[in-house]
Design a protein around this motif. Structure first.
Motif, PDB file in Angstrom:
ATOM      1  N   GLN A  61       8.505  17.700  -5.420  1.00  0.00           N
ATOM      2  CA  GLN A  61       7.895  17.931  -6.719  1.00  0.00           C
ATOM      3  C   GLN A  61       8.570  19.067  -7.486  1.00  0.00           C
ATOM      4  N   THR A  83       2.718  20.208  -3.703  1.00  0.00           N
ATOM      5  CA  THR A  83       2.321  20.056  -2.299  1.00  0.00           C
ATOM      6  C   THR A  83       3.465  19.603  -1.395  1.00  0.00           C
ATOM      7  N   ALA A  96      -0.446  26.540  -6.034  1.00  0.00           N
ATOM      8  CA  ALA A  96      -1.190  25.943  -4.913  1.00  0.00           C
ATOM      9  C   ALA A  96      -1.969  24.730  -5.396  1.00  0.00           C
ATOM     10  N   GLY A  97      -1.790  23.620  -4.725  1.00  0.00           N
ATOM     11  CA  GLY A  97      -2.466  22.383  -5.099  1.00  0.00           C
ATOM     12  C   GLY A  97      -1.712  21.583  -6.142  1.00  0.00           C
ATOM     13  N   THR A  98      -0.901  22.252  -6.951  1.00  0.00           N
ATOM     14  CA  THR A  98      -0.086  21.543  -7.951  1.00  0.00           C
ATOM     15  C   THR A  98       1.181  20.997  -7.312  1.00  0.00           C
ATOM     16  N   LEU A 107       4.835  25.892   2.107  1.00  0.00           N
ATOM     17  CA  LEU A 107       4.903  24.464   2.444  1.00  0.00           C
ATOM     18  C   LEU A 107       5.630  24.382   3.782  1.00  0.00           C
TER      19      LEU A 107
END
Length: 273
Positions: free
Chosen positions: A146, A142, A138-140, A217
């Protein structure tokens, strides 16, 4: 002076001319799946239980879901009984082609490759692929792009458009295939895989069940139309199915079922864990 044939003889000649076409149409109808369903008094629908909210098992072991409600309504309209044929996904098209059931209603994406083997109805719903992440990311991570990195392992269900999408959009990642959604999602929850690529409706529901373990997501990165599949060379059945779909959309029944299964999670309390 022109001579005219008697009216009775003209009618007879006209009938003889039309007879081959009528006979051909009648033979085609008698071979059609729709005729066989009505004659048998049973509609056999192929699906794979486990694809929420389209088809899954409740706590009593019964198969329920959006597709199941549509199938029940379809059988009721035909005046026949409904039989659900639970079938492994990787063999579901061969099962249709070998007459194990009459209609495939398993939330199948319409693709050109599949269309070589079967015919599809008009789309009955449009979805897309999304990503379930292990919460440690989470947060890495998004956005889905990626994940296109050798550091990440992506779980997919074998033979699905999620598997195809993962390989297409994340070719640098390591892909691990599984036979069922349950196996693939457990791999992510346990941390043995970083993400799961699959259909948006399923991921929405699954993420709501395990908010402490997963991050969703929610923005889909593909657009896919789902359709019901039938065997080729069966225009009568295909025509009936498309008209059935059009009718339930026009009279509001489709919208009511959509709200029940996609805009509410009340049914989750009745689903086996």
């Amino acid at each position: 002076m022109r001579k005219f044939l008697p009216w009775g003889l003209m009618s007879l000649l006209a009938a003889l001319v039309c007879w081959p076409a009528w006979a051909a149409d009648q033979a085609l109808w008698e071979k059609s799946t729709l005729h066989q369903i009505l004659k048998r008094g049973e509609l056999r629908v192929g699906l794979e239980a486990g694809y929420m909210p389209f088809e899954m098992r409740d706590k009593k072991g019964e198969i329920i879901g959006f597709d199941v409600d549509l199938a029940r309504l379809m059988a009721k309209t035909m005046g026949v009984k409904l039989t659900l044929v639970n079938t492994q996904w990787d063999g579901i098209i061969p099962a249709l082609l070998t007459d194990k059931f009459d209609l495939l209603m398993g939330g199948m994406t319409i693709t050109a490759e599949r269309n070589l083997k079967v015919n599809f109805t008009d789309p009955y719903i449009t979805i897309g692929q999304s990503v379930l992440l292990n919460r440690r990311l989470a947060g890495t991570v998004t956005v889905y792009g990626q994940l296109d990195d050798p550091r990440y392992t992506i779980a997919t269900k074998l033979g699905t458009t999620g598997d195809i999408a993962a390989r297409r959009f994340m070719p640098k990642a390591r892909i691990k295939n599984f036979e069922t959604e349950a196996e693939a999602t457990m791999e992510v929850r346990s941390g043995r895989a970083d993400a799961f690529v699959y259909d948006l409706p399923y991921n929405i529901v699954y993420a709501a069940q395990f908010p402490d373990a997963l991050v969703h997501l929610k923005e889909p990165f593909t657009r896919e139309a789902l359709g019901w599949a039938v065997r080729k060379g069966d225009p009568d059945f295909l025509n009936w199915l498309n008209n059935f779909l059009r009718q339930i959309r026009d009279d509001g029944v489709y919208d009511a079922l959509y709200r029940k299964w996609f805009e509410s999670t009340a049914w989750l309390a009745n689903v086996s864990g």
